[in-house]
Write a protein that holds these residues in place. Sequence first.
Motif, PDB file in Angstrom:
ATOM      1  N   GLY A 164       0.817  -1.208   0.000  1.00 51.18           N
ATOM      2  CA  GLY A 164       0.000   0.000   0.000  1.00 51.18           C
ATOM      3  C   GLY A 164       0.849   1.257   0.000  1.00 51.18           C
ATOM      4  O   GLY A 164       0.518   2.244  -0.683  1.00 51.18           O
ATOM      5  N   MET A 165       1.946   1.247   0.743  1.00 49.01           N
ATOM      6  CA  MET A 165       2.862   2.389   0.730  1.00 49.01           C
ATOM      7  C   MET A 165       3.486   2.553  -0.653  1.00 49.01           C
ATOM      8  O   MET A 165       3.708   3.675  -1.114  1.00 49.01           O
ATOM      9  CB  MET A 165       3.947   2.207   1.791  1.00 49.01           C
ATOM     10  N   ALA A 166       3.747   1.439  -1.321  1.00 44.77           N
ATOM     11  CA  ALA A 166       4.284   1.511  -2.694  1.00 44.77           C
ATOM     12  C   ALA A 166       3.265   2.158  -3.626  1.00 44.77           C
ATOM     13  O   ALA A 166       3.630   2.920  -4.529  1.00 44.77           O
ATOM     14  CB  ALA A 166       4.649   0.109  -3.194  1.00 44.77           C
ATOM     15  N   ALA A 167       1.977   1.879  -3.409  1.00 46.34           N
ATOM     16  CA  ALA A 167       0.932   2.487  -4.237  1.00 46.34           C
ATOM     17  C   ALA A 167       0.918   4.001  -4.049  1.00 46.34           C
ATOM     18  O   ALA A 167       0.795   4.758  -5.014  1.00 46.34           O
ATOM     19  CB  ALA A 167      -0.437   1.898  -3.885  1.00 46.34           C
ATOM     20  N   LEU A 168       1.047   4.448  -2.813  1.00 49.91           N
ATOM     21  CA  LEU A 168       1.068   5.891  -2.549  1.00 49.91           C
ATOM     22  C   LEU A 168       2.303   6.542  -3.160  1.00 49.91           C
ATOM     23  O   LEU A 168       2.245   7.680  -3.624  1.00 49.91           O
ATOM     24  CB  LEU A 168       1.018   6.152  -1.044  1.00 49.91           C
ATOM     25  N   LYS A 169       3.415   5.807  -3.174  1.00 52.53           N
ATOM     26  CA  LYS A 169       4.638   6.338  -3.785  1.00 52.53           C
ATOM     27  C   LYS A 169       4.439   6.601  -5.276  1.00 52.53           C
ATOM     28  O   LYS A 169       5.096   7.452  -5.865  1.00 52.53           O
ATOM     29  CB  LYS A 169       5.792   5.345  -3.598  1.00 52.53           C
ATOM     30  N   SER A 170       3.523   5.849  -5.894  1.00 53.42           N
ATOM     31  CA  SER A 170       3.302   5.992  -7.340  1.00 53.42           C
ATOM     32  C   SER A 170       2.305   7.098  -7.655  1.00 53.42           C
ATOM     33  O   SER A 170       2.081   7.415  -8.820  1.00 53.42           O
ATOM     34  CB  SER A 170       2.804   4.678  -7.944  1.00 53.42           C
ATOM     35  N   GLY A 171       1.684   7.666  -6.617  1.00 50.75           N
ATOM     36  CA  GLY A 171       0.770   8.783  -6.852  1.00 50.75           C
ATOM     37  C   GLY A 171      -0.679   8.513  -6.486  1.00 50.75           C
ATOM     38  O   GLY A 171      -1.523   9.397  -6.621  1.00 50.75           O
ATOM     39  N   LYS A 172      -1.013   7.303  -6.037  1.00 48.47           N
ATOM     40  CA  LYS A 172      -2.390   7.043  -5.588  1.00 48.47           C
ATOM     41  C   LYS A 172      -2.670   7.947  -4.395  1.00 48.47           C
ATOM     42  O   LYS A 172      -1.895   7.985  -3.436  1.00 48.47           O
ATOM     43  CB  LYS A 172      -2.558   5.571  -5.195  1.00 48.47           C
ATOM     44  N   SER A 173      -3.778   8.670  -4.422  1.00 45.41           N
ATOM     45  CA  SER A 173      -4.041   9.666  -3.386  1.00 45.41           C
ATOM     46  C   SER A 173      -4.772   9.067  -2.195  1.00 45.41           C
ATOM     47  O   SER A 173      -5.495   8.068  -2.318  1.00 45.41           O
ATOM     48  CB  SER A 173      -4.864  10.818  -3.960  1.00 45.41           C
ATOM     49  N   LEU A 174      -4.577   9.695  -1.044  1.00 45.45           N
ATOM     50  CA  LEU A 174      -5.283   9.273   0.156  1.00 45.45           C
ATOM     51  C   LEU A 174      -6.781   9.486  -0.010  1.00 45.45           C
ATOM     52  O   LEU A 174      -7.592   8.696   0.471  1.00 45.45           O
ATOM     53  CB  LEU A 174      -4.758  10.046   1.367  1.00 45.45           C
ATOM     54  N   GLU A 175      -7.157  10.544  -0.715  1.00 47.25           N
ATOM     55  CA  GLU A 175      -8.572  10.821  -0.967  1.00 47.25           C
ATOM     56  C   GLU A 175      -9.196   9.709  -1.813  1.00 47.25           C
ATOM     57  O   GLU A 175     -10.334   9.293  -1.574  1.00 47.25           O
ATOM     58  CB  GLU A 175      -8.721  12.167  -1.676  1.00 47.25           C
ATOM     59  N   GLU A 176      -8.433   9.211  -2.787  1.00 55.21           N
ATOM     60  CA  GLU A 176      -8.930   8.119  -3.635  1.00 55.21           C
ATOM     61  C   GLU A 176      -9.200   6.873  -2.795  1.00 55.21           C
ATOM     62  O   GLU A 176     -10.207   6.182  -2.992  1.00 55.21           O
ATOM     63  CB  GLU A 176      -7.889   7.813  -4.722  1.00 55.21           C
ATOM     64  N   ASN A 206      -7.321  -1.007  -8.508  1.00 59.40           N
ATOM     65  CA  ASN A 206      -6.689   0.318  -8.587  1.00 59.40           C
ATOM     66  C   ASN A 206      -5.380   0.343  -7.797  1.00 59.40           C
ATOM     67  O   ASN A 206      -4.375   0.906  -8.240  1.00 59.40           O
ATOM     68  CB  ASN A 206      -7.637   1.392  -8.053  1.00 59.40           C
ATOM     69  N   THR A 207      -5.416  -0.267  -6.612  1.00 55.49           N
ATOM     70  CA  THR A 207      -4.203  -0.319  -5.783  1.00 55.49           C
ATOM     71  C   THR A 207      -3.127  -1.152  -6.463  1.00 55.49           C
ATOM     72  O   THR A 207      -1.949  -0.767  -6.498  1.00 55.49           O
ATOM     73  CB  THR A 207      -4.538  -0.912  -4.399  1.00 55.49           C
ATOM     74  N   TYR A 208      -3.539  -2.284  -7.026  1.00 55.11           N
ATOM     75  CA  TYR A 208      -2.589  -3.169  -7.714  1.00 55.11           C
ATOM     76  C   TYR A 208      -1.907  -2.435  -8.868  1.00 55.11           C
ATOM     77  O   TYR A 208      -0.668  -2.501  -9.018  1.00 55.11           O
ATOM     78  CB  TYR A 208      -3.339  -4.394  -8.225  1.00 55.11           C
ATOM     79  N   HIS A 209      -2.666  -1.712  -9.663  1.00 55.24           N
ATOM     80  CA  HIS A 209      -2.082  -0.999 -10.812  1.00 55.24           C
ATOM     81  C   HIS A 209      -1.150   0.124 -10.344  1.00 55.24           C
ATOM     82  O   HIS A 209      -0.121   0.379 -10.978  1.00 55.24           O
ATOM     83  CB  HIS A 209      -3.190  -0.455 -11.709  1.00 55.24           C
ATOM     84  N   ILE A 211       0.660   0.065  -7.602  1.00 52.21           N
ATOM     85  CA  ILE A 211       1.890  -0.594  -7.132  1.00 52.21           C
ATOM     86  C   ILE A 211       2.759  -0.987  -8.327  1.00 52.21           C
ATOM     87  O   ILE A 211       3.975  -0.775  -8.337  1.00 52.21           O
ATOM     88  CB  ILE A 211       1.555  -1.843  -6.274  1.00 52.21           C
ATOM     89  N   ARG A 212       2.132  -1.559  -9.344  1.00 51.54           N
ATOM     90  CA  ARG A 212       2.891  -1.933 -10.546  1.00 51.54           C
ATOM     91  C   ARG A 212       3.549  -0.709 -11.201  1.00 51.54           C
ATOM     92  O   ARG A 212       4.684  -0.786 -11.667  1.00 51.54           O
ATOM     93  CB  ARG A 212       1.977  -2.634 -11.556  1.00 51.54           C
ATOM     94  N   GLN A 213       2.829   0.392 -11.198  1.00 48.84           N
ATOM     95  CA  GLN A 213       3.393   1.630 -11.745  1.00 48.84           C
ATOM     96  C   GLN A 213       4.615   2.059 -10.945  1.00 48.84           C
ATOM     97  O   GLN A 213       5.618   2.476 -11.510  1.00 48.84           O
ATOM     98  CB  GLN A 213       2.330   2.736 -11.716  1.00 48.84           C
ATOM     99  N   ASN A 214       4.529   1.921  -9.621  1.00 52.25           N
ATOM    100  CA  ASN A 214       5.672   2.263  -8.777  1.00 52.25           C
ATOM    101  C   ASN A 214       6.870   1.384  -9.095  1.00 52.25           C
ATOM    102  O   ASN A 214       8.004   1.858  -9.194  1.00 52.25           O
ATOM    103  CB  ASN A 214       5.282   2.113  -7.300  1.00 52.25           C
ATOM    104  N   LEU A 215       6.633   0.096  -9.297  1.00 49.74           N
ATOM    105  CA  LEU A 215       7.725  -0.832  -9.593  1.00 49.74           C
ATOM    106  C   LEU A 215       8.352  -0.518 -10.943  1.00 49.74           C
ATOM    107  O   LEU A 215       9.581  -0.602 -11.111  1.00 49.74           O
ATOM    108  CB  LEU A 215       7.212  -2.276  -9.575  1.00 49.74           C
ATOM    109  N   GLN A 216       7.520  -0.175 -11.910  1.00 52.06           N
ATOM    110  CA  GLN A 216       8.043   0.136 -13.250  1.00 52.06           C
ATOM    111  C   GLN A 216       8.859   1.419 -13.261  1.00 52.06           C
ATOM    112  O   GLN A 216       9.804   1.566 -14.036  1.00 52.06           O
ATOM    113  CB  GLN A 216       6.882   0.219 -14.251  1.00 52.06           C
ATOM    114  N   ASN A 217       8.493   2.356 -12.376  1.00 50.79           N
ATOM    115  CA  ASN A 217       9.236   3.612 -12.306  1.00 50.79           C
ATOM    116  C   ASN A 217      10.569   3.449 -11.591  1.00 50.79           C
ATOM    117  O   ASN A 217      11.433   4.293 -11.700  1.00 50.79           O
ATOM    118  CB  ASN A 217       8.402   4.680 -11.575  1.00 50.79           C
TER     119      ASN A 217
END
Length: 217
Positions: A164-176, A206-209, A211-217
């Motif tokens: 979940g922290m990785a998802a936030l690192k990729s730009g997923k917002s707390l509001e989302e 949404n969270t899974y995608h 996280i994957r975005q974070n890993l790709q970056n």
Amino acid sequence: MDLSKIAQPELFKDQAYKEIKKAIISYSIEPGAMLSERSLSDSLGISRTPLKLALQQLEVEGWVMSVPRKGIFVKEITESDVREVFELRRANEVLVVELLIPLLNEETLHQIEAKYKELIDEQHDAFKVVQLDSEFHLYLAELSQNRRLHQLIKNLTDHFQWFGMAALKSGKSLEEITQEHGSIIEALRLRDVAVAKKAVLLHLDNTYHSIRQNLQN
């Protein structure tokens, strides 16, 4: 490095284990980072012996790895790790919804909404939101009254939070995150199994995608 001092001698190893794992999950210590025993020992205020035992337990559980002649490193999050955990989450949390909805009453709905309010109240704190996200899903599993299902989800909670922290690192917002939980609660209040499943799976996907975005970056 933000680690708390350990006070009770008999708990040195266990508390060191918890503190280091918490730091890994919260990204205070990032994936791939090298761990210095001297630095950890000083930060925690303990000797090397309980620290080594804590690191051994973390290695057995897959949080860190020892590389000969190089040192101890926090494991990197891999796409296969994330895929495996989210495959389990999707299957288990759909089952939670199926079991939970026939059991819902106004009291349990009020309790679920109280968990949601906690999430909203902590929107300023990313790590707290991730913790409360996991607690929300774990609470739904508990209310499903299937003890083994609850335990299965509980066993994955630490990884939920780390990812979940990785998802936030990729730009997923707390509001989302809070909006997605609001949609889940709306579906539960309607007692609509199909809509509730859809809301849960949308949140997970949404969270899974992210996280994957974070890993790709």
